[in-house]
Design a protein around this motif. Sequence first.
Motif, PDB file in Angstrom:
ATOM      1  N   VAL A  69       0.806  -1.230   0.000  1.00 58.33           N
ATOM      2  CA  VAL A  69       0.000   0.000   0.000  1.00 58.33           C
ATOM      3  C   VAL A  69       0.839   1.279   0.000  1.00 58.33           C
ATOM      4  CG1 VAL A  69      -1.858  -1.229   1.178  1.00 58.33           C
ATOM      5  CG2 VAL A  69      -0.279   0.180   2.527  1.00 58.33           C
ATOM      6  N   GLU A  70       2.137   1.152   0.181  1.00 62.46           N
ATOM      7  CA  GLU A  70       3.013   2.334   0.170  1.00 62.46           C
ATOM      8  C   GLU A  70       4.172   2.044  -0.787  1.00 62.46           C
ATOM      9  OE1 GLU A  70       5.059   3.181   3.821  1.00 62.46           O
ATOM     10  OE2 GLU A  70       4.786   5.333   3.596  1.00 62.46           O
ATOM     11  N   PRO A  71       3.853   1.728  -2.059  1.00 64.91           N
ATOM     12  CA  PRO A  71       4.911   1.258  -2.956  1.00 64.91           C
ATOM     13  C   PRO A  71       5.975   2.324  -3.234  1.00 64.91           C
ATOM     14  CG  PRO A  71       2.882   1.666  -4.178  1.00 64.91           C
ATOM     15  CD  PRO A  71       2.542   1.792  -2.729  1.00 64.91           C
ATOM     16  N   TYR A  72       5.644   3.573  -2.950  1.00 67.78           N
ATOM     17  CA  TYR A  72       6.616   4.649  -3.170  1.00 67.78           C
ATOM     18  C   TYR A  72       7.658   4.697  -2.059  1.00 67.78           C
ATOM     19  CZ  TYR A  72       2.890   6.536  -0.267  1.00 67.78           C
ATOM     20  OH  TYR A  72       1.940   6.681   0.709  1.00 67.78           O
ATOM     21  N   ALA A 161      -2.958  -6.737  -2.169  1.00 61.31           N
ATOM     22  CA  ALA A 161      -2.366  -6.782  -3.512  1.00 61.31           C
ATOM     23  C   ALA A 161      -3.398  -7.341  -4.505  1.00 61.31           C
ATOM     24  CB  ALA A 161      -1.098  -7.632  -3.501  1.00 61.31           C
ATOM     25  N   GLN A 162      -4.065  -8.390  -4.084  1.00 60.52           N
ATOM     26  CA  GLN A 162      -5.026  -9.070  -4.964  1.00 60.52           C
ATOM     27  C   GLN A 162      -6.282  -8.224  -5.197  1.00 60.52           C
ATOM     28  OE1 GLN A 162      -4.349 -12.222  -6.247  1.00 60.52           O
ATOM     29  NE2 GLN A 162      -6.162 -11.805  -7.505  1.00 60.52           N
ATOM     30  N   ASN A 163      -6.833  -7.700  -4.117  1.00 66.62           N
ATOM     31  CA  ASN A 163      -8.136  -7.025  -4.213  1.00 66.62           C
ATOM     32  C   ASN A 163      -8.017  -5.515  -4.376  1.00 66.62           C
ATOM     33  OD1 ASN A 163      -9.257  -9.556  -3.718  1.00 66.62           O
ATOM     34  ND2 ASN A 163      -8.993  -9.264  -1.513  1.00 66.62           N
ATOM     35  N   GLY A 164      -6.838  -4.983  -4.134  1.00 67.50           N
ATOM     36  CA  GLY A 164      -6.627  -3.552  -4.318  1.00 67.50           C
ATOM     37  C   GLY A 164      -6.719  -2.765  -3.025  1.00 67.50           C
ATOM     38  N   SER A 187       5.267  -1.999 -17.704  1.00 64.23           N
ATOM     39  CA  SER A 187       4.985  -2.895 -16.571  1.00 64.23           C
ATOM     40  C   SER A 187       4.633  -2.091 -15.314  1.00 64.23           C
ATOM     41  CB  SER A 187       6.217  -3.770 -16.293  1.00 64.23           C
ATOM     42  OG  SER A 187       7.369  -2.947 -16.158  1.00 64.23           O
ATOM     43  N   THR A 188       5.164  -0.886 -15.185  1.00 64.68           N
ATOM     44  CA  THR A 188       4.861  -0.034 -14.029  1.00 64.68           C
ATOM     45  C   THR A 188       3.582   0.748 -14.277  1.00 64.68           C
ATOM     46  OG1 THR A 188       7.233   0.242 -13.694  1.00 64.68           O
ATOM     47  CG2 THR A 188       5.788   1.768 -12.513  1.00 64.68           C
ATOM     48  N   SER A 189       3.544   1.342 -15.452  1.00 62.45           N
ATOM     49  CA  SER A 189       2.431   2.209 -15.801  1.00 62.45           C
ATOM     50  C   SER A 189       1.101   1.461 -15.707  1.00 62.45           C
ATOM     51  CB  SER A 189       2.696   2.710 -17.215  1.00 62.45           C
ATOM     52  OG  SER A 189       1.720   3.559 -17.622  1.00 62.45           O
ATOM     53  N   ALA A 190       1.098   0.193 -16.137  1.00 65.07           N
ATOM     54  CA  ALA A 190      -0.145  -0.595 -16.148  1.00 65.07           C
ATOM     55  C   ALA A 190      -0.644  -0.880 -14.735  1.00 65.07           C
ATOM     56  CB  ALA A 190       0.097  -1.910 -16.883  1.00 65.07           C
ATOM     57  N   VAL A 191       0.246  -0.834 -13.760  1.00 62.18           N
ATOM     58  CA  VAL A 191      -0.148  -1.226 -12.403  1.00 62.18           C
ATOM     59  C   VAL A 191      -0.314  -0.018 -11.482  1.00 62.18           C
ATOM     60  CG1 VAL A 191       0.570  -2.552 -10.363  1.00 62.18           C
ATOM     61  CG2 VAL A 191       1.026  -3.441 -12.652  1.00 62.18           C
ATOM     62  N   LEU A 192       0.660   0.887 -11.504  1.00 62.67           N
ATOM     63  CA  LEU A 192       0.667   1.964 -10.505  1.00 62.67           C
ATOM     64  C   LEU A 192       0.089   3.272 -11.037  1.00 62.67           C
ATOM     65  CD1 LEU A 192       4.140   1.236  -8.827  1.00 62.67           C
ATOM     66  CD2 LEU A 192       1.860   0.558  -8.051  1.00 62.67           C
ATOM     67  N   VAL A 204      -8.443   2.799  -6.961  1.00 60.19           N
ATOM     68  CA  VAL A 204      -8.040   1.526  -6.350  1.00 60.19           C
ATOM     69  C   VAL A 204      -6.940   0.898  -7.208  1.00 60.19           C
ATOM     70  CG1 VAL A 204      -8.810  -0.820  -5.804  1.00 60.19           C
ATOM     71  CG2 VAL A 204     -10.245   1.154  -5.214  1.00 60.19           C
ATOM     72  N   ILE A 205      -5.842   0.552  -6.544  1.00 57.98           N
ATOM     73  CA  ILE A 205      -4.685  -0.033  -7.239  1.00 57.98           C
ATOM     74  C   ILE A 205      -4.630  -1.526  -6.905  1.00 57.98           C
ATOM     75  CG2 ILE A 205      -2.134  -0.026  -7.350  1.00 57.98           C
ATOM     76  CD1 ILE A 205      -3.318   2.497  -8.556  1.00 57.98           C
ATOM     77  N   ARG A 206      -4.653  -2.347  -7.952  1.00 59.06           N
ATOM     78  CA  ARG A 206      -4.535  -3.814  -7.746  1.00 59.06           C
ATOM     79  C   ARG A 206      -3.193  -4.279  -8.271  1.00 59.06           C
ATOM     80  NH1 ARG A 206      -9.671  -3.099  -9.051  1.00 59.06           N
ATOM     81  NH2 ARG A 206     -11.110  -3.656  -7.381  1.00 59.06           N
ATOM     82  N   GLN A 207      -2.540  -5.184  -7.539  1.00 60.48           N
ATOM     83  CA  GLN A 207      -1.201  -5.655  -7.942  1.00 60.48           C
ATOM     84  C   GLN A 207      -1.207  -7.193  -7.926  1.00 60.48           C
ATOM     85  OE1 GLN A 207       1.948  -2.886  -5.991  1.00 60.48           O
ATOM     86  NE2 GLN A 207       0.163  -2.630  -4.685  1.00 60.48           N
ATOM     87  N   THR A 208      -1.811  -7.778  -8.958  1.00 61.21           N
ATOM     88  CA  THR A 208      -2.013  -9.240  -8.929  1.00 61.21           C
ATOM     89  C   THR A 208      -0.695 -10.006  -9.075  1.00 61.21           C
ATOM     90  OG1 THR A 208      -2.637  -9.050 -11.225  1.00 61.21           O
ATOM     91  CG2 THR A 208      -4.431  -9.230  -9.661  1.00 61.21           C
ATOM     92  N   ASP A 209       0.226  -9.482  -9.875  1.00 57.34           N
ATOM     93  CA  ASP A 209       1.535 -10.166  -9.962  1.00 57.34           C
ATOM     94  C   ASP A 209       2.251 -10.112  -8.607  1.00 57.34           C
ATOM     95  OD1 ASP A 209       1.328 -10.927 -12.591  1.00 57.34           O
ATOM     96  OD2 ASP A 209       2.424  -9.175 -13.373  1.00 57.34           O
ATOM     97  N   LEU A 210       2.149  -8.959  -7.951  1.00 62.02           N
ATOM     98  CA  LEU A 210       2.788  -8.834  -6.637  1.00 62.02           C
ATOM     99  C   LEU A 210       2.165  -9.832  -5.656  1.00 62.02           C
ATOM    100  CD1 LEU A 210       4.771  -7.427  -4.724  1.00 62.02           C
ATOM    101  CD2 LEU A 210       3.046  -5.651  -4.330  1.00 62.02           C
TER     102      LEU A 210
END
Length: 562
Positions: A69-72, A161-164, A187-192, A204-210
């Motif tokens: 939740v704090e990827p930065y 990560a899964q649900n956002g 790869s970044t732009s599509a997720v973040l 809402v940000i979802r990170q399914t690969d993560l």
Amino acid sequence: MNSILRNIIRPQHIGAFLCLWFFAGHLQAGEYAVASASPLATQAGIDVLESGGNAFDAAIAVTSVLAVVEPYSSGIGGGGFYLLHQQAANRQVMLDARERAPLAAHRDMYLDASGKADKDLSLNGATAAGIPGIPAALEHLQRNYGRLSLQKTMADAIGYAQNGFEIDDYYRSVAKWRLEVMQRYPSTSAVLLVNGEVPAERAVIRQTDLAKTLQSIVSNGKAGFYEGDVAQKLVTSVRANGGIWSLEDLQQYELIEREPARFRYGDADIIAASLPSSGGIVLNSIFNMLDQLDHDQAEPVEAIHQLVEAMRRAFRDRAEFMGDIDHVEVPVARLSSAAHAQQLLKNYSSAKATASADLRGVAATEGGNDTTHFSIVDADGNLVAATLSVNYPFGSGLIADGTGVLLNDEMDDFSASPGVPNVWGLLGTEANAIAPGKRMLSSMTPAFVHTPERSLVTGTPGGSWIITMNLLGILEFLNGGNAEAIVSRRRFHHQYDPDVIRYEANTFPASTVEALMEKGHQFKVYPWRTGNMHSIIIDKKTGKLDAASDPRGEGQAIIAGD
Ligand code: DON
């Protein structure tokens, strides 16, 4: 009395030392608390403590939720330092999960053909990334210190990560800052990002690969990251983007348990991160100087003057001497000694600022608020202070394809070239030059402070300011301040170069600035957020806790139990 002797044999120190030995072993909290940069991470930590986990299990939960939740600020593509206190054994240890330079790294890797440092290479994309340490820390904490399975402690992170999760305004402001770099990598732009732009409010940000990579760590421990499919994908993506990682780099990564730095100031026992963090040694040196200057007796203007002069001198030493102790000799005992502090103060004047240029020059051979800190106290009195980082906001900006892992840009913390400061304005020398497998010097300074009455668990992000923010926070604690006062205290900073006191607006009355300018100090208001401190205090008599999160940030402190 000669001030070295005075330092060693002040009678109150002897009594205090005995008290500390007794009290350090008898923190019995009953209550428990978590303070972190994210309410979701704090709650995850509290939930783990409530379901039978200890502080070390909670540290896994908080680390992994922050990574989502704090990827930065931090993540499994980054590194950091965990300071642990095991109550039953009265043992303190530092987990060094700092990133390492890849084996193919070399000292001039960021210099262009004309010998000029290319900041884009050390800050952005695959070339900027060190080999991450956090996945190793998650396994190490579970295997050696925790009570619960990773499946349990990392469940919330995988869920987010899964649900956002819903972003806040700070996410948007730092995404704006790093937008151009994040846009470079699909790869970044599509997720973040959303449609390649800064996401709208409350997106809402979802990170399914993560989520899958976190699950791989749950299933296989450290090997779920450093070996097999995830490792292969990391290396492929790094190399496709111009980087130099190899599978061997990942296989070889080891977390290192180290003795923390430990020193005394008055009746306080201070324990803080040791090399490859410069934090503990720099703090030790500053406190040694304050002791010799009788800082606790100083009038307000004189007190600020003393602090700045001590910061200036200790940061000069940082630049000259400090680096990865496994690769270079660092005279730790000397730098931490009262005799050295006395030497540093030889040209100190209470009337006049010492120009940084008048201190011995740093031999020139060498070369916002991201990063995160959390503090935990469990009901048995175990303590964790952890400062974790991907360095610049959103690290290198590159998510390795198919892994969800946002890579750090910690390589910029090395000294790239003579006289070239890192992104935090810090100079370095040969001691912090790039070498294969070496850990880059850090300022991250998770810390514990014990007095006979109270204990403090604390830390903050903030680049080079980390050390001085912790210094001011610890002084506030030693003055009797509560957790809110510690995290809220107005901040100022000097780091030898540039020769200026940077400060938050409203830190000093105009008359104080004037008086200090008359001594020759220069001032500059710092317009950004300075740090994001999270602190917990234990009252040793009652076992009651007090906790607070920095009002500058979005974090939350929760106290529960009893
Ligand atoms: O290790 C260090 O000292 C830096 N990479 C920390 C960076 C940091 O705190 C960023 N936050 N402002």
